[in-house]
Design a protein around this motif. Structure first.
Motif, PDB file in Angstrom:
ATOM      1  N   ASP A 100      45.956  47.179  28.558  1.00 27.92           N
ATOM      2  CA  ASP A 100      45.263  48.220  27.782  1.00 27.92           C
ATOM      3  C   ASP A 100      45.040  47.799  26.335  1.00 27.92           C
ATOM      4  O   ASP A 100      44.032  48.140  25.725  1.00 27.92           O
ATOM      5  CB  ASP A 100      46.066  49.530  27.810  1.00 27.92           C
ATOM      6  CG  ASP A 100      46.055  50.188  29.178  1.00 27.92           C
ATOM      7  OD1 ASP A 100      45.132  49.889  29.956  1.00 27.92           O
ATOM      8  OD2 ASP A 100      46.973  50.984  29.461  1.00 27.92           O
ATOM      9  N   SER A 101      45.993  47.053  25.800  1.00 29.02           N
ATOM     10  CA  SER A 101      45.947  46.735  24.369  1.00 29.02           C
ATOM     11  C   SER A 101      45.600  45.291  24.059  1.00 29.02           C
ATOM     12  O   SER A 101      45.293  44.967  22.915  1.00 29.02           O
ATOM     13  CB  SER A 101      47.297  47.075  23.710  1.00 29.02           C
ATOM     14  OG  SER A 101      47.590  48.457  23.850  1.00 29.02           O
ATOM     15  N   PHE A 102      45.651  44.413  25.049  1.00 27.89           N
ATOM     16  CA  PHE A 102      45.355  43.020  24.788  1.00 27.89           C
ATOM     17  C   PHE A 102      45.017  42.322  26.105  1.00 27.89           C
ATOM     18  O   PHE A 102      45.285  42.838  27.200  1.00 27.89           O
ATOM     19  CB  PHE A 102      46.524  42.313  24.094  1.00 27.89           C
ATOM     20  CG  PHE A 102      47.851  42.511  24.759  1.00 27.89           C
ATOM     21  CD1 PHE A 102      48.278  41.656  25.761  1.00 27.89           C
ATOM     22  CD2 PHE A 102      48.676  43.567  24.395  1.00 27.89           C
ATOM     23  CE1 PHE A 102      49.485  41.841  26.386  1.00 27.89           C
ATOM     24  CE2 PHE A 102      49.901  43.757  25.017  1.00 27.89           C
ATOM     25  CZ  PHE A 102      50.303  42.892  26.019  1.00 27.89           C
ATOM     26  N   ASN A 131      43.505  40.724  20.782  1.00 30.09           N
ATOM     27  CA  ASN A 131      43.861  42.114  20.473  1.00 30.09           C
ATOM     28  C   ASN A 131      42.677  43.021  20.760  1.00 30.09           C
ATOM     29  O   ASN A 131      41.710  43.057  20.005  1.00 30.09           O
ATOM     30  CB  ASN A 131      44.283  42.225  19.003  1.00 30.09           C
ATOM     31  CG  ASN A 131      44.697  43.645  18.628  1.00 30.09           C
ATOM     32  OD1 ASN A 131      44.642  44.565  19.448  1.00 30.09           O
ATOM     33  ND2 ASN A 131      45.108  43.833  17.381  1.00 30.09           N
ATOM     34  N   THR A 132      42.749  43.760  21.853  1.00 28.20           N
ATOM     35  CA  THR A 132      41.682  44.689  22.250  1.00 28.20           C
ATOM     36  C   THR A 132      42.124  46.139  22.121  1.00 28.20           C
ATOM     37  O   THR A 132      41.523  47.040  22.697  1.00 28.20           O
ATOM     38  CB  THR A 132      41.257  44.415  23.702  1.00 28.20           C
ATOM     39  OG1 THR A 132      42.394  44.569  24.568  1.00 28.20           O
ATOM     40  CG2 THR A 132      40.695  43.010  23.854  1.00 28.20           C
ATOM     41  N   SER A 133      43.183  46.388  21.342  1.00 27.53           N
ATOM     42  CA  SER A 133      43.782  47.724  21.277  1.00 27.53           C
ATOM     43  C   SER A 133      42.984  48.704  20.426  1.00 27.53           C
ATOM     44  O   SER A 133      43.155  49.913  20.535  1.00 27.53           O
ATOM     45  CB  SER A 133      45.205  47.632  20.714  1.00 27.53           C
ATOM     46  OG  SER A 133      45.174  47.208  19.357  1.00 27.53           O
ATOM     47  N   VAL A 149      48.050  45.287  15.641  1.00 25.92           N
ATOM     48  CA  VAL A 149      49.314  45.312  16.361  1.00 25.92           C
ATOM     49  C   VAL A 149      50.407  44.741  15.455  1.00 25.92           C
ATOM     50  O   VAL A 149      50.233  43.670  14.857  1.00 25.92           O
ATOM     51  CB  VAL A 149      49.234  44.515  17.673  1.00 25.92           C
ATOM     52  CG1 VAL A 149      50.610  44.389  18.331  1.00 25.92           C
ATOM     53  CG2 VAL A 149      48.254  45.167  18.629  1.00 25.92           C
ATOM     54  N   ILE A 180      43.071  43.529  14.594  1.00 25.53           N
ATOM     55  CA  ILE A 180      42.168  44.015  15.628  1.00 25.53           C
ATOM     56  C   ILE A 180      41.083  42.976  15.928  1.00 25.53           C
ATOM     57  O   ILE A 180      40.539  42.355  15.013  1.00 25.53           O
ATOM     58  CB  ILE A 180      41.541  45.365  15.198  1.00 25.53           C
ATOM     59  CG1 ILE A 180      40.580  45.877  16.268  1.00 25.53           C
ATOM     60  CG2 ILE A 180      40.838  45.252  13.867  1.00 25.53           C
ATOM     61  CD1 ILE A 180      40.019  47.261  15.942  1.00 25.53           C
ATOM     62  N   ALA A 187      51.561  49.267  18.609  1.00 24.79           N
ATOM     63  CA  ALA A 187      50.226  49.701  18.208  1.00 24.79           C
ATOM     64  C   ALA A 187      50.323  51.181  17.841  1.00 24.79           C
ATOM     65  O   ALA A 187      50.493  52.038  18.716  1.00 24.79           O
ATOM     66  CB  ALA A 187      49.228  49.501  19.345  1.00 24.79           C
ATOM     67  N   THR A 246      53.397  52.773  19.018  1.00 29.85           N
ATOM     68  CA  THR A 246      53.536  52.819  20.476  1.00 29.85           C
ATOM     69  C   THR A 246      53.887  51.432  20.996  1.00 29.85           C
ATOM     70  O   THR A 246      53.247  50.444  20.646  1.00 29.85           O
ATOM     71  CB  THR A 246      52.220  53.294  21.125  1.00 29.85           C
ATOM     72  OG1 THR A 246      51.896  54.591  20.633  1.00 29.85           O
ATOM     73  CG2 THR A 246      52.370  53.353  22.644  1.00 29.85           C
ATOM     74  N   ILE A 258      53.855  48.343  23.222  1.00 29.54           N
ATOM     75  CA  ILE A 258      52.939  47.730  24.182  1.00 29.54           C
ATOM     76  C   ILE A 258      53.645  46.531  24.802  1.00 29.54           C
ATOM     77  O   ILE A 258      54.443  45.862  24.146  1.00 29.54           O
ATOM     78  CB  ILE A 258      51.615  47.305  23.525  1.00 29.54           C
ATOM     79  CG1 ILE A 258      51.848  46.263  22.419  1.00 29.54           C
ATOM     80  CG2 ILE A 258      50.869  48.509  22.963  1.00 29.54           C
ATOM     81  CD1 ILE A 258      50.577  45.687  21.838  1.00 29.54           C
TER      82      ILE A 258
END
Length: 516
Positions: A291-293, A316-318, A322, A351, A382, A385, A387
């Motif tokens: 979901d985030s990377f 990093n696709t969050s 991060v 990001i 993130a 949260t 990850i």
């Protein structure tokens, strides 16, 4: 069923005939596998590479370029003779044997006009990629022959005009040094094993990889340069790197990234020759998205020697930065170990950024042949949260004892004077049967040592020790220049001196085993 089989054979045969006819109609020669094709311009001897199916798991990379396809192509070699550079495909020289297809290899023979007793042969062939076990990579080899009655100093540079798909904006990644997005040079002392490039970890269009060291059938360069193509092309051979400068812009227009591979200069005596080889093709990895990377883990599919590189790229696709990124490798500790830290950390992972981490993996004595696994754990925060994700990749270890190869030099029609492809320089031969040596190099896949593999375990152990010492030396050199404490600098200097002495001791051991 028999009719169907015959029909398929006829269709495949017709396709191959049309494939060759289409190239000849445009003054080109080509070779291909299911995955890639190499096309050579018959006038200049220059070439480019494109994908066909490419990576079967990536539908985005079908029919994409990995070397620029302008005609005449912009990927070519130059030869250095006695400090003078001559570019193939120009008026600097002439083809003795015209570029063409021979036994599913692209070949030619070329001579510089000023030194017409020096012969340069090019051999391009599609081979099995050790990182994918598919026929999706190309070995590019050069043989320099001194037919003169006096010595000449020679060298070869290969200029690769790299591109990915429809653009030229992707950075390079060089384990263990990280992302390369400006002019960078590596010398023999800190030469990486591989370099690769892709535009995205999550949704790559096409990905390419070069292998310059660390495996049997490549020649470790003396210099590897990532720079603007126009700047490298401007100098026929000698180039003074401008580390940190842009890969494009300025007087040279837009980005136009290229790779210059400078092999080692050798002194060829009369009737001697030397061989250089490098590999370029598609990148092999295990890709996993979270979901985030997104993560891309690469190791060779088959391992026969140590150390080997385990490398992970993380994007990093969050949607946010991060914090406190942690990246940890896990291996079977009964058999494998790493010399650097098992865990890497990054305080702030921005990001849309992509980072690279890598490990040199060594093996203990007595590892049984079989399948093993590398696992990498990634974690961070993130917006407070947690990850977390894991990516793993299997590889097959093949014991050196089961990988013995011997070559009968009498069958080759050559007499060996020195062998050192993977240890010091390249291969040197005295030609005793002039008409057979070309056949040898175009029909033998692995050329590493023409002696029998005597004491190979001890040889490999010494080589691993030298590699480990060189890596420690590279690290100490890098921290020496940023250390301000005088006593610490003296301590580092003494340690570097000691390591250099140890390297020479190990090299002498190796020479004894090799019979020098």
């Amino acid at each position: 069923m028999e009719m169907v089989r015959i029909r398929r054979i006829i269709i495949v045969s017709l396709f191959k005939i049309l494939f060759l006819i289409s190239y000849e109609a445009f003054g080109q020669s080509g070779i291909s596998s299911k995955y890639i094709e190499v096309v050579m311009d018959n006038s200049s001897g220059r070439f480019y590479i494109s994908t066909l199916v490419g990576d079967p798991d990536n539908p985005n990379d079908d029919k994409k370029r990995i070397l620029f396809e302008k005609m005449p192509p912009t990927t070519y070699p130059s030869i250095l003779v006695n400090d003078e550079g001559f570019a193939v495909g120009t008026d600097d020289g002439y083809f003795e044997n015209r570029p063409g297809l021979s036994k599913n290899r692209l070949v030619w023979t070329w001579r510089p006009k000023k030194y017409d007793k020096i012969k340069l042969l090019q051999i391009i062939e599609i081979i099995t990629n050790p990182f994918t076990l598919r026929d999706d990579t190309v070995r590019i080899s050069y043989i320099v022959v001194n037919e003169d009655n006096k010595e000449h100093r020679v060298n070869v540079r290969l200029l690769l005009d790299t591109t990915l798909g429809e653009g030229d904006v992707a950075p390079f990644f060089v384990p263990p040094y990280g992302k390369i997005d400006s002019e960078t040079v590596f010398y023999e002392g800190n030469m990486p094993n591989i370099w690769y490039s892709f535009d995205s970890v999550k949704d790559p269009k096409v990905r390419s990889m070069g292998i310059v060291s660390g495996i049997a059938d490549v020649s470790t360069p003396s210099m590897l340069v990532f720079a603007n193509w126009r700047k490298l092309d401007r100098d026929k051979f000698k180039y003074l790197p401008e580390v940190g400068s842009s890969l494009g812009g300025g007087l040279f227009g837009g980005r136009d990234a290229a790779v210059g591979i400078y092999f080692k200069e050798v002194l060829l005596k009369p009737q001697e020759l030397t061989l250089y080889s490098t590999i370029y093709g598609l990148y092999g990895d295990t890709l996993k998205k979270f979901d985030s990377f997104s993560t891309s883990l690469t190791t060779p599919e088959e391992v026969t020697k140590f150390p080997f590189i385990a490398s992970v790229s993380i994007e990093n696709t969050s949607g946010v930065d991060v914090k406190d990124l942690s990246v940890e490798i896990e291996l079977n500790t009964n058999y494998f170990y790493v010399t650097n830290n098992k865990v890497f950390t990054l305080t702030n992972f921005k990001i849309n950024d992509t980072v690279l981490f890598s490990w040199d993996v060594f093996g203990n004595q007595g590892i049984p042949s079989g399948e093993y696994e590398v696992k990498v754990k990634v974690s961070g925060f993130a917006i407070s949260t947690n990850i977390y994700g894991e990516v793993s990749r299997k590889f097959k270890f093949i014991s050196l004892a089961t990988n013995v190869q011997t070559v009968d030099t009498k069958e080759l029609g050559i007499k060996q004077t020195n062998v050192s492809t993977n240890f010091f320089q390249t291969n040197f031969f005295v030609i005793t049967n002039y008409y057979n040596y070309t056949n040898y190099f175009t029909n033998t896949t692995y050329i590493t040592n023409l002696y029998e593999y005597i004491q190979i375990d001890e040889r490999q152990r010494i080589k691993s020790v030298i590699d480990k010492l060189n890596r420690e030396l590279d690290y100490l050199i890098s921290i020496y220049y940023i250390t301000t404490d005088k006593e610490e600098r003296n301590r580092i200097r003494e340690r570097m001196k000691f390591i250099k002495e140890q390297i020479e001791v190990e090299k002498e051991k190796l020479k004894v085993i090799l019979g020098f």
